[in-house]
Structure formats: structure tokens, C-alpha cells
Design an enzyme around this catalytic site. Sequence first.
Site, PDB file in Angstrom:
ATOM      1  N   SER A   1       0.838  -1.193   0.000  1.00  9.12           N
ATOM      2  CA  SER A   1       0.000   0.000   0.000  1.00  9.12           C
ATOM      3  C   SER A   1       0.873   1.242   0.000  1.00  9.12           C
ATOM      4  O   SER A   1       2.047   1.191   0.363  1.00  9.12           O
ATOM      5  CB  SER A   1      -0.895  -0.006   1.251  1.00  9.12           C
ATOM      6  OG  SER A   1      -1.620   1.190   1.366  1.00  9.12           O
ATOM      7  N   HIS A   2       0.285   2.355  -0.366  1.00  6.64           N
ATOM      8  CA  HIS A   2       0.969   3.641  -0.267  1.00  6.64           C
ATOM      9  C   HIS A   2       1.000   4.128   1.184  1.00  6.64           C
ATOM     10  O   HIS A   2       1.823   4.950   1.549  1.00  6.64           O
ATOM     11  CB  HIS A   2       0.256   4.683  -1.128  1.00  6.64           C
ATOM     12  CG  HIS A   2       0.498   4.496  -2.576  1.00  6.64           C
ATOM     13  ND1 HIS A   2      -0.087   3.485  -3.303  1.00  6.64           N
ATOM     14  CD2 HIS A   2       1.279   5.182  -3.433  1.00  6.64           C
ATOM     15  CE1 HIS A   2       0.307   3.565  -4.556  1.00  6.64           C
ATOM     16  NE2 HIS A   2       1.145   4.578  -4.668  1.00  6.64           N
ATOM     17  N   SER A   3       0.081   3.628   1.988  1.00 11.53           N
ATOM     18  CA  SER A   3      -0.073   4.089   3.364  1.00 11.53           C
ATOM     19  C   SER A   3       0.362   3.020   4.357  1.00 11.53           C
ATOM     20  O   SER A   3      -0.212   1.935   4.410  1.00 11.53           O
ATOM     21  CB  SER A   3      -1.537   4.450   3.617  1.00 11.53           C
ATOM     22  OG  SER A   3      -1.760   4.674   4.993  1.00 11.53           O
TER      23      SER A   3
END
Length: 128
Positions: A8-10
Site C-alpha cells: 500500500s501507499h499508506s
Amino acid sequence: MINVLITSHSKDLAKGLTDIIKQMRSDICIEYSAGTEDGELGSNFEEIFEKMNRLAKDGLVIFFDMGSSMMNVETAYSMLDEDLQKNIIIAGSPLVESSLEISIAIDENTSLKDIEDMISSYKFNKLD
């Protein structure tokens, strides 16, 4: 047993999702790669590649959120030995719902074909 990798980007999203799955299934091997090396939103190719290399030996299903996470997973996959590639499923299904459902369903009898069938049951696929 098949391993799970969340990308994920987060970091908050990936860690939270991983924590929920581990709470429901403490016996599953699940890891995540999220954010950049300096803690910003983004995707870390080197970390994804290292984890894919390490986790694929026993079978691996990889879930991703979007964009560069997908690109980094696909690029890392293309750089792996063919023996490892055959042990990996890249899931284009919705990240939260499918990773939770599929991770909980995995047991010692689950095959990569079983995982593919579960993924194909989702109408939305980011790889289509």
C-alpha cells in the site's frame, strides 16, 4: 501454508489491515510493505522485491492498493526467478475486503488455484 503480502501507499492502512488479519488468524504468515523509506506516502520497490523473494518459496498471494504499488509488484515479479514466479498470485481484487477474506480462508490445504478462484469471485479487478 501460503503467505500473504499487503502492499500500500499508506503504512497506517497496511499495518492496520495486517494487524486485523493477524488478530483473526495468528497462525498465518502475513507481512506488509507500505510507504517510502522516509515515512511518506508511496511505494518501496526494494522492500517489495525483498519480501517477494523471501515469502514466495512456500506460495504467496500479494494484494495492492493502486498505482505505483501495482507497478512495483509487477516489476518485482518480472525480475524473480521463474521458480518463484510460479508460486505467486498477484491479486487485483479490492485490497481490504479480499485480503481479509482470503487470508482468513488460507489453511495448510489451500492451493494457489484455490486462491485464484477466490480472487476471481470479486467483480472488481484492478488487473483487468
